[in-house]
Design an enzyme around this catalytic site. Structure first.
Site, mmCIF file in Angstrom:
data_model
loop_
_atom_site.group_PDB
_atom_site.id
_atom_site.type_symbol
_atom_site.label_atom_id
_atom_site.label_comp_id
_atom_site.label_asym_id
_atom_site.label_seq_id
_atom_site.Cartn_x
_atom_site.Cartn_y
_atom_site.Cartn_z
ATOM 1 N N LYS A 6 35.299 41.716 42.431
ATOM 2 C CA LYS A 6 35.221 41.657 43.903
ATOM 3 C C LYS A 6 33.753 41.745 44.303
ATOM 4 O O LYS A 6 33.235 42.811 44.665
ATOM 5 C CB LYS A 6 36.055 42.793 44.502
ATOM 6 C CG LYS A 6 36.494 42.498 45.932
ATOM 7 C CD LYS A 6 37.672 43.347 46.331
ATOM 8 C CE LYS A 6 38.032 43.212 47.792
ATOM 9 N NZ LYS A 6 38.464 41.888 48.222
ATOM 10 N N LEU A 28 41.511 37.312 41.936
ATOM 11 C CA LEU A 28 41.299 38.742 42.148
ATOM 12 C C LEU A 28 42.669 39.410 42.034
ATOM 13 O O LEU A 28 43.619 38.988 42.699
ATOM 14 C CB LEU A 28 40.720 38.998 43.536
ATOM 15 C CG LEU A 28 40.445 40.486 43.764
ATOM 16 C CD1 LEU A 28 39.163 40.912 43.064
ATOM 17 C CD2 LEU A 28 40.373 40.809 45.240
ATOM 18 N N GLU A 65 44.994 31.322 43.929
ATOM 19 C CA GLU A 65 45.296 32.344 44.949
ATOM 20 C C GLU A 65 44.889 31.746 46.295
ATOM 21 O O GLU A 65 44.850 30.529 46.424
ATOM 22 C CB GLU A 65 44.564 33.655 44.623
ATOM 23 C CG GLU A 65 43.060 33.514 44.516
ATOM 24 C CD GLU A 65 42.322 34.826 44.251
ATOM 25 O OE1 GLU A 65 42.840 35.887 44.596
ATOM 26 O OE2 GLU A 65 41.207 34.749 43.733
ATOM 27 N N TYR A 110 32.314 45.021 46.607
ATOM 28 C CA TYR A 110 32.861 45.598 47.830
ATOM 29 C C TYR A 110 34.346 45.895 47.690
ATOM 30 O O TYR A 110 34.991 45.453 46.742
ATOM 31 C CB TYR A 110 32.597 44.682 49.034
ATOM 32 C CG TYR A 110 33.545 43.488 49.135
ATOM 33 C CD1 TYR A 110 33.448 42.415 48.273
ATOM 34 C CD2 TYR A 110 34.560 43.450 50.097
ATOM 35 C CE1 TYR A 110 34.321 41.323 48.367
ATOM 36 C CE2 TYR A 110 35.432 42.371 50.202
ATOM 37 C CZ TYR A 110 35.300 41.316 49.330
ATOM 38 O OH TYR A 110 36.159 40.251 49.420
HETATM 39 N N1 PDD Z 1 40.310 40.291 50.382
HETATM 40 N N2 PDD Z 1 42.165 37.497 46.596
HETATM 41 C C1 PDD Z 1 40.987 37.432 47.231
HETATM 42 C C2 PDD Z 1 40.064 36.309 46.927
HETATM 43 C C3 PDD Z 1 40.657 38.421 48.192
HETATM 44 O O1 PDD Z 1 39.476 38.373 48.825
HETATM 45 C C4 PDD Z 1 41.592 39.451 48.476
HETATM 46 C C5 PDD Z 1 41.309 40.526 49.482
HETATM 47 C C6 PDD Z 1 42.801 39.469 47.770
HETATM 48 C C7 PDD Z 1 43.826 40.546 47.987
HETATM 49 O O2 PDD Z 1 43.389 41.761 47.460
HETATM 50 P P1 PDD Z 1 43.880 43.160 48.032
HETATM 51 O O3 PDD Z 1 45.355 43.136 48.000
HETATM 52 O O4 PDD Z 1 43.297 44.147 47.095
HETATM 53 O O5 PDD Z 1 43.336 43.287 49.427
HETATM 54 C C8 PDD Z 1 43.049 38.473 46.833
HETATM 55 C C9 PDD Z 1 39.874 41.320 51.302
HETATM 56 C C10 PDD Z 1 40.965 41.841 52.159
HETATM 57 C C11 PDD Z 1 38.675 40.813 52.091
HETATM 58 O O6 PDD Z 1 37.810 40.215 51.462
HETATM 59 O O7 PDD Z 1 38.588 41.044 53.304
#
Ligand code: PDD
Length: 273
Positions: free
Chosen positions: A142, A198, A174, A28
């Site tokens: 992801k 991620l 993280e 996703y």
């Molecule tokens: N989540 N780390 C994890 C585990 C995440 O699920 C996310 C983002 C990030 C940040 O990634 P990005 O900058 O690409 O949004 C880091 C999204 C927002 C979610 O699952 O809703």
């Protein structure tokens, strides 16, 4: 909503045999939309392509077609501020763990959700809790498998915190849905982009902005002790952008106010939209 290659009214389309539903077998993306424009859409779609490759899933359409459909979806829904959620599962087939036969095609679903900007929380900062990182060893992909993230976020919410910062042993990785940065002196530290985190699209942009601002970022591992002793801590994610963390569990970070370096990074990020 987008269902495979059609934009249609939102309906209850869940097929009980969808592998995303039964196994979390899919990938996703969440993309921020500001003033009607998806931010860093190409980067999100590139990451989707990588996630697909890593889980041996062949995307059913080209990235260009997908991009055009998502832009059309934002326009049709007249979305100004919010997010696009999209997922691709390995398809719907009789429940067997192994991949379905080659005539089963992946299922793409996307929708938009109106959401206000998080300006207030970005300005004021928030608190976080610490919890053990119990996820698998491919956090760089992801995927739809988010149960450990869900449990961690719930722990945060129950403690009136915005996020749960995760650690494997003493090493901070993280957070449940965001990346974590710490500031010590004039330098910034964040976990390297390997299989334990991620590699956020926001994280990558922040690294680029820090470079432009002449702020040194060390992509190295750091410990819970470093996190708690840091002068500043901030998290980054789609829509959250850059949020100062003022307290972790009962421990105040730095002065307990958003720090100068965090504010600089936030300001630079805001100039992108
Ligand atoms: N989540 N780390 C994890 C585990 C995440 O699920 C996310 C983002 C990030 C940040 O990634 P990005 O900058 O690409 O949004 C880091 C999204 C927002 C979610 O699952 O809703």
């Amino acid at each position: 909503m987008l269902f495979n290659d059609r934009i249609m009214d939102r309906e209850n389309l869940i097929n009980i045999e969808d592998r995303g539903y039964q196994f979390g077998d899919g990938i996703y993306e969440v993309i921020g939309v500001y003033d009607g424009n998806p931010l860093m859409l190409d980067e999100h779609l590139e990451r989707l392509e990588r996630s697909a490759r890593e889980v041996l899933l062949t995307l059913p359409s080209s990235i260009d077609d997908l991009k055009n459909k998502l832009i059309e979806l934002v326009a049709v829904n007249e979305l100004v501020e919010g997010i696009i959620y999209m997922q691709v599962s390995r398809g719907a087939a009789e429940r067997l763990h192994e991949f379905p036969k080659s005539d089963v095609s992946p299922v793409t679903v996307a929708y938009t959700r109106a959401e206000d900007r998080m300006t207030d929380i970005e300005n004021k900062g928030a608190t976080a809790v610490l919890t053990e990182d119990i996820r698998w060893l491919r956090c760089d992909i992801k995927t739809l498998n988010l149960l450990p993230n869900v449990l961690a976020k719930q722990q945060a919410v129950e403690n009136n915190a915005i996020e749960a910062i995760l650690h494997r042993g003493k090493t901070v990785t993280e957070a449940s849905a965001s990346n974590v940065f710490i500031v010590m002196g004039r330098e910034i530290y964040t976990h390297p982009a390997n299989n334990f985190i991620l590699n956020g699209i926001t994280r990558r942009k922040v690294l680029q902005l820090c470079d432009e601002l002449n702020l040194k970022v060390n992509e190295v591992t750091y410990t819970i002790g470093d996190l708690l002793d840091a002068d500043e801590v901030f998290i980054t994610a789609t829509k959250l952008d850059v949020v100062p963390i003022l307290k972790v569990d009962n421990h105040t970070i730095g002065t307990g106010k958003p720090g100068e370096i965090t504010k600089k990074v936030l300001q630079a990020f805001r100039s992108l939209y």
